[in-house]
Scaffold this motif. Structure first.
Motif, PDB file in Angstrom:
ATOM      1  N   ARG A   1       0.860  -1.174   0.000  1.00  0.00           N
ATOM      2  CA  ARG A   1       0.000   0.000   0.000  1.00  0.00           C
ATOM      3  C   ARG A   1       0.903   1.233   0.000  1.00  0.00           C
ATOM      4  O   ARG A   1       1.729   1.394   0.896  1.00  0.00           O
ATOM      5  CB  ARG A   1      -0.933  -0.012   1.191  1.00  0.00           C
ATOM      6  CG  ARG A   1      -1.836  -1.237   1.190  1.00  0.00           C
ATOM      7  CD  ARG A   1      -2.915  -1.156   2.245  1.00  0.00           C
ATOM      8  NE  ARG A   1      -3.632  -2.406   2.351  1.00  0.00           N
ATOM      9  CZ  ARG A   1      -4.582  -2.822   1.511  1.00  0.00           C
ATOM     10  NH1 ARG A   1      -4.894  -2.071   0.484  1.00  0.00           N
ATOM     11  NH2 ARG A   1      -5.194  -3.963   1.681  1.00  0.00           N
ATOM     12  N   VAL A   2       0.761   2.068  -1.013  1.00  0.00           N
ATOM     13  CA  VAL A   2       1.621   3.236  -1.183  1.00  0.00           C
ATOM     14  C   VAL A   2       1.638   4.075   0.087  1.00  0.00           C
ATOM     15  O   VAL A   2       2.691   4.512   0.546  1.00  0.00           O
ATOM     16  CB  VAL A   2       1.173   4.086  -2.392  1.00  0.00           C
ATOM     17  CG1 VAL A   2       1.961   5.371  -2.479  1.00  0.00           C
ATOM     18  CG2 VAL A   2       1.292   3.284  -3.676  1.00  0.00           C
ATOM     19  N   GLU A   3       0.467   4.272   0.675  1.00  0.00           N
ATOM     20  CA  GLU A   3       0.372   5.132   1.851  1.00  0.00           C
ATOM     21  C   GLU A   3       1.072   4.549   3.078  1.00  0.00           C
ATOM     22  O   GLU A   3       1.311   5.259   4.051  1.00  0.00           O
ATOM     23  CB  GLU A   3      -1.092   5.461   2.177  1.00  0.00           C
ATOM     24  CG  GLU A   3      -1.939   4.256   2.508  1.00  0.00           C
ATOM     25  CD  GLU A   3      -2.539   3.535   1.304  1.00  0.00           C
ATOM     26  OE1 GLU A   3      -3.362   2.636   1.530  1.00  0.00           O
ATOM     27  OE2 GLU A   3      -2.189   3.856   0.155  1.00  0.00           O
ATOM     28  N   SER A   4       1.445   3.279   3.027  1.00  0.00           N
ATOM     29  CA  SER A   4       2.102   2.645   4.170  1.00  0.00           C
ATOM     30  C   SER A   4       3.588   2.383   3.951  1.00  0.00           C
ATOM     31  O   SER A   4       4.251   1.860   4.832  1.00  0.00           O
ATOM     32  CB  SER A   4       1.419   1.304   4.475  1.00  0.00           C
ATOM     33  OG  SER A   4       0.067   1.518   4.772  1.00  0.00           O
ATOM     34  N   LEU A   5       4.115   2.736   2.783  1.00  0.00           N
ATOM     35  CA  LEU A   5       5.518   2.446   2.487  1.00  0.00           C
ATOM     36  C   LEU A   5       6.484   3.233   3.360  1.00  0.00           C
ATOM     37  O   LEU A   5       7.486   2.712   3.815  1.00  0.00           O
ATOM     38  CB  LEU A   5       5.833   2.751   1.020  1.00  0.00           C
ATOM     39  CG  LEU A   5       5.407   1.714   0.009  1.00  0.00           C
ATOM     40  CD1 LEU A   5       5.685   2.215  -1.397  1.00  0.00           C
ATOM     41  CD2 LEU A   5       6.097   0.392   0.247  1.00  0.00           C
ATOM     42  N   LEU A   6       6.180   4.496   3.564  1.00  0.00           N
ATOM     43  CA  LEU A   6       7.073   5.389   4.306  1.00  0.00           C
ATOM     44  C   LEU A   6       6.297   6.075   5.418  1.00  0.00           C
ATOM     45  O   LEU A   6       5.086   6.248   5.310  1.00  0.00           O
ATOM     46  CB  LEU A   6       7.649   6.460   3.370  1.00  0.00           C
ATOM     47  CG  LEU A   6       8.445   5.969   2.175  1.00  0.00           C
ATOM     48  CD1 LEU A   6       8.726   7.127   1.237  1.00  0.00           C
ATOM     49  CD2 LEU A   6       9.729   5.317   2.615  1.00  0.00           C
ATOM     50  N   PRO A   7       6.991   6.503   6.463  1.00  0.00           N
ATOM     51  CA  PRO A   7       6.309   7.297   7.492  1.00  0.00           C
ATOM     52  C   PRO A   7       5.744   8.578   6.889  1.00  0.00           C
ATOM     53  O   PRO A   7       6.238   9.084   5.881  1.00  0.00           O
ATOM     54  CB  PRO A   7       7.429   7.623   8.495  1.00  0.00           C
ATOM     55  CG  PRO A   7       8.512   6.639   8.221  1.00  0.00           C
ATOM     56  CD  PRO A   7       8.390   6.257   6.777  1.00  0.00           C
ATOM     57  N   LYS A   8       4.707   9.105   7.509  1.00  0.00           N
ATOM     58  CA  LYS A   8       4.006  10.292   7.004  1.00  0.00           C
ATOM     59  C   LYS A   8       4.965  11.459   6.749  1.00  0.00           C
ATOM     60  O   LYS A   8       4.868  12.133   5.728  1.00  0.00           O
ATOM     61  CB  LYS A   8       2.928  10.697   8.004  1.00  0.00           C
ATOM     62  CG  LYS A   8       2.064  11.843   7.559  1.00  0.00           C
ATOM     63  CD  LYS A   8       0.976  12.116   8.578  1.00  0.00           C
ATOM     64  CE  LYS A   8       0.072  13.234   8.108  1.00  0.00           C
ATOM     65  NZ  LYS A   8      -1.010  13.481   9.049  1.00  0.00           N
ATOM     66  N   GLU A   9       5.902  11.687   7.653  1.00  0.00           N
ATOM     67  CA  GLU A   9       6.826  12.809   7.511  1.00  0.00           C
ATOM     68  C   GLU A   9       7.677  12.661   6.252  1.00  0.00           C
ATOM     69  O   GLU A   9       7.934  13.638   5.546  1.00  0.00           O
ATOM     70  CB  GLU A   9       7.747  12.923   8.730  1.00  0.00           C
ATOM     71  CG  GLU A   9       7.021  13.163  10.039  1.00  0.00           C
ATOM     72  CD  GLU A   9       6.367  11.905  10.607  1.00  0.00           C
ATOM     73  OE1 GLU A   9       6.849  10.774  10.344  1.00  0.00           O
ATOM     74  OE2 GLU A   9       5.350  12.055  11.296  1.00  0.00           O
ATOM     75  N   GLU A  10       8.143  11.449   5.973  1.00  0.00           N
ATOM     76  CA  GLU A  10       8.966  11.235   4.776  1.00  0.00           C
ATOM     77  C   GLU A  10       8.141  11.365   3.508  1.00  0.00           C
ATOM     78  O   GLU A  10       8.614  11.880   2.500  1.00  0.00           O
ATOM     79  CB  GLU A  10       9.671   9.885   4.847  1.00  0.00           C
ATOM     80  CG  GLU A  10      10.772   9.876   5.889  1.00  0.00           C
ATOM     81  CD  GLU A  10      11.569   8.602   5.894  1.00  0.00           C
ATOM     82  OE1 GLU A  10      11.754   8.000   4.817  1.00  0.00           O
ATOM     83  OE2 GLU A  10      12.015   8.205   6.985  1.00  0.00           O
ATOM     84  N   GLN A  11       6.893  10.900   3.527  1.00  0.00           N
ATOM     85  CA  GLN A  11       6.012  11.062   2.363  1.00  0.00           C
ATOM     86  C   GLN A  11       5.831  12.548   2.061  1.00  0.00           C
ATOM     87  O   GLN A  11       5.899  12.982   0.919  1.00  0.00           O
ATOM     88  CB  GLN A  11       4.643  10.430   2.636  1.00  0.00           C
ATOM     89  CG  GLN A  11       4.640   8.942   2.573  1.00  0.00           C
ATOM     90  CD  GLN A  11       4.110   8.429   1.258  1.00  0.00           C
ATOM     91  OE1 GLN A  11       3.614   9.175   0.425  1.00  0.00           O
ATOM     92  NE2 GLN A  11       4.208   7.146   1.057  1.00  0.00           N
ATOM     93  N   GLN A  12       5.599  13.349   3.106  1.00  0.00           N
ATOM     94  CA  GLN A  12       5.395  14.782   2.905  1.00  0.00           C
ATOM     95  C   GLN A  12       6.681  15.451   2.426  1.00  0.00           C
ATOM     96  O   GLN A  12       6.653  16.330   1.584  1.00  0.00           O
ATOM     97  CB  GLN A  12       4.875  15.422   4.189  1.00  0.00           C
ATOM     98  CG  GLN A  12       3.464  14.982   4.496  1.00  0.00           C
ATOM     99  CD  GLN A  12       2.998  15.412   5.867  1.00  0.00           C
ATOM    100  OE1 GLN A  12       3.756  15.911   6.676  1.00  0.00           O
ATOM    101  NE2 GLN A  12       1.718  15.198   6.135  1.00  0.00           N
TER     102      GLN A  12
END
Length: 144
Positions: free
Chosen positions: A125-136
């Motif tokens: 799941r794309v939204e679960s690959l990286l922590p929220k801070e890194e995605q942002q």
């Protein structure tokens, strides 16, 4: 549900095709400094700077092999705070899809594993690959 299949090492993974915008051939990436190793680099994607994550390096610790079937999967970054952000995911052997009925969808308590014949496929799941801070943080690259 239509799944895009690919390999990370010898293990088979899948992404829900509704998260996939496009699959493109491997391109020359500009390496960034002072970023995690799994960030393979950035490139010009339709007038925007797009960061690319090496899924093999992120998940297994080994970079993707540079094969003809190594591709970049363009996905929407669903955790971006404003607007649309895109992210590239580099993976190997992106050559197949699999159609599964909604009743065959994996359950969260089964760690997103799908059994297809003799194969075990892990759904990412794309939204679960990286922590929220890194995605942002990665999204901020594409908005510059």
């Amino acid at each position: 549900m239509l799944l895009l299949l690919f390999y990370i090492g010898d293990d088979l993974y899948a992404l829900d095709s509704s998260q996939v915008l496009e699959v493109i051939p491997r391109v020359i990436l500009r390496k960034l400094h002072h970023v995690p190793d799994y960030v393979a680099g950035v490139f010009n994607y339709r007038g925007s700077i797009l960061p690319v994550i090496d899924l093999s390096l992120l998940i297994r610790g080994n970079p993707c092999r540079l094969c003809l079937s190594t591709r970049i999967i363009i996905v929407e970054n669903t955790r971006q705070l404003t607007g649309k952000g895109y992210l590239g995911l580099m993976a190997e052997k992106i050559t197949d899809t699999l159609s599964k009925a909604p009743s065959d969808e994996p359950q969260p308590h089964l760690t997103d594993m799908i059994i297809e014949g003799q194969r075990l496929i892990q759904l990412l799941r794309v939204e679960s690959l990286l922590p929220k801070e890194e995605q942002q943080w990665l999204s901020s690259i594409s908005s510059t």
